[in-house]
Design an enzyme around this catalytic site. Sequence first.
Site, PDB file in Angstrom:
ATOM      1  N   GLU A 193      -6.128  32.460 -19.521  1.00 49.15           N
ATOM      2  CA  GLU A 193      -5.074  32.588 -20.634  1.00 49.15           C
ATOM      3  C   GLU A 193      -5.075  33.759 -21.575  1.00 49.15           C
ATOM      4  OE1 GLU A 193      -2.982  30.492 -20.257  1.00 49.15           O
ATOM      5  OE2 GLU A 193      -4.087  29.009 -18.990  1.00 49.15           O
ATOM      6  N   HIS A 253      -3.391  36.554 -19.699  1.00 47.46           N
ATOM      7  CA  HIS A 253      -1.942  36.541 -19.652  1.00 47.46           C
ATOM      8  C   HIS A 253      -1.575  37.153 -20.891  1.00 47.46           C
ATOM      9  CE1 HIS A 253      -0.830  34.238 -16.438  1.00 47.46           C
ATOM     10  NE2 HIS A 253      -1.582  32.885 -16.612  1.00 47.46           N
TER      11      HIS A 253
HETATM   12 ZN   LIG Z   1      -1.966  30.959 -15.899  1.00 44.92          ZN
END
Ligand SMILES: [Zn+2]
Length: 281
Positions: free
Chosen positions: A126, A129
Amino acid sequence: MKSRHAIALSAAALALACSKVPYTNRVQYNLIPDSIMRGLGAATYTSMLADVKIKKKGEDNATLQQVGDRISKVAKQPKFDWEYQLIKDDDTINAWCLPGGKIGFYTGVLPALNNEAGMAFVMGHEVGHATAHHGAERLSQNLTMLGGLIGLELYLKDQTALKPEERAILLGALGVGATVGVLLPFSRMHESESDVIGMMYMAEAGYPPAESLDVWDRMADLSDGITIPTFISTHPSHKKRKENQREWLPQARKKYKRNALDYDTQAVLWPMPEKTGKKKK
Ligand SMILES: [Zn+2]
């Protein structure tokens, strides 16, 4: 003279918007400045937290804080203001990291993580990202629908400035659109990049990277028969991503060997629920 000035200016703008994705080194051009992205992340975070229950105490939360501290250290983002929240919601198999380092984990995802190393991988994914500017890339594609940068700046001043459908596009691009009923799937390229970054971050933080492969198996098992698993429905097949991760595993292992933590980070913390034969919901 005038035109030369213009060329110099646009070259400067391009240089500002050009960056490289960590580890994969893909070159990207973003129309949206980091400062705006971090502002959008912070504003969205506030509105996300208004609608959920947070677990502030307990060992699960303590583990989340510990893993968060370690992953954030290796992600090296001096302008991020990190925060990690455990959201009480057993039906949501998901986690997110907003631009600027605001992170949410739903209790529903814990059995798929199983242990601290599994949590470190999904956290790294995460965070990947965010550090790879995926939200900015997706928003860039939809910028005209949001009235350009001015629309985003208005949202920063007043979150009601956007129409509901515009707000949905914005939240979808930041990876938290599920809460408003819109899922904008991250592209396969973004997912693969985040998988690689997540593995490298976890290994650098001292967690065994091979655990990341097992996370996908448990994610698939866990989602079997339960409500739509956000994490999986927006992501490429877990077989494909495992193949991609295996290619990077030797490199990640080298990092892990240099940094390995001195205790068992794969000890089970969150076992899979017993299969009762009866489908939940
Ligand atoms: Zn993802």
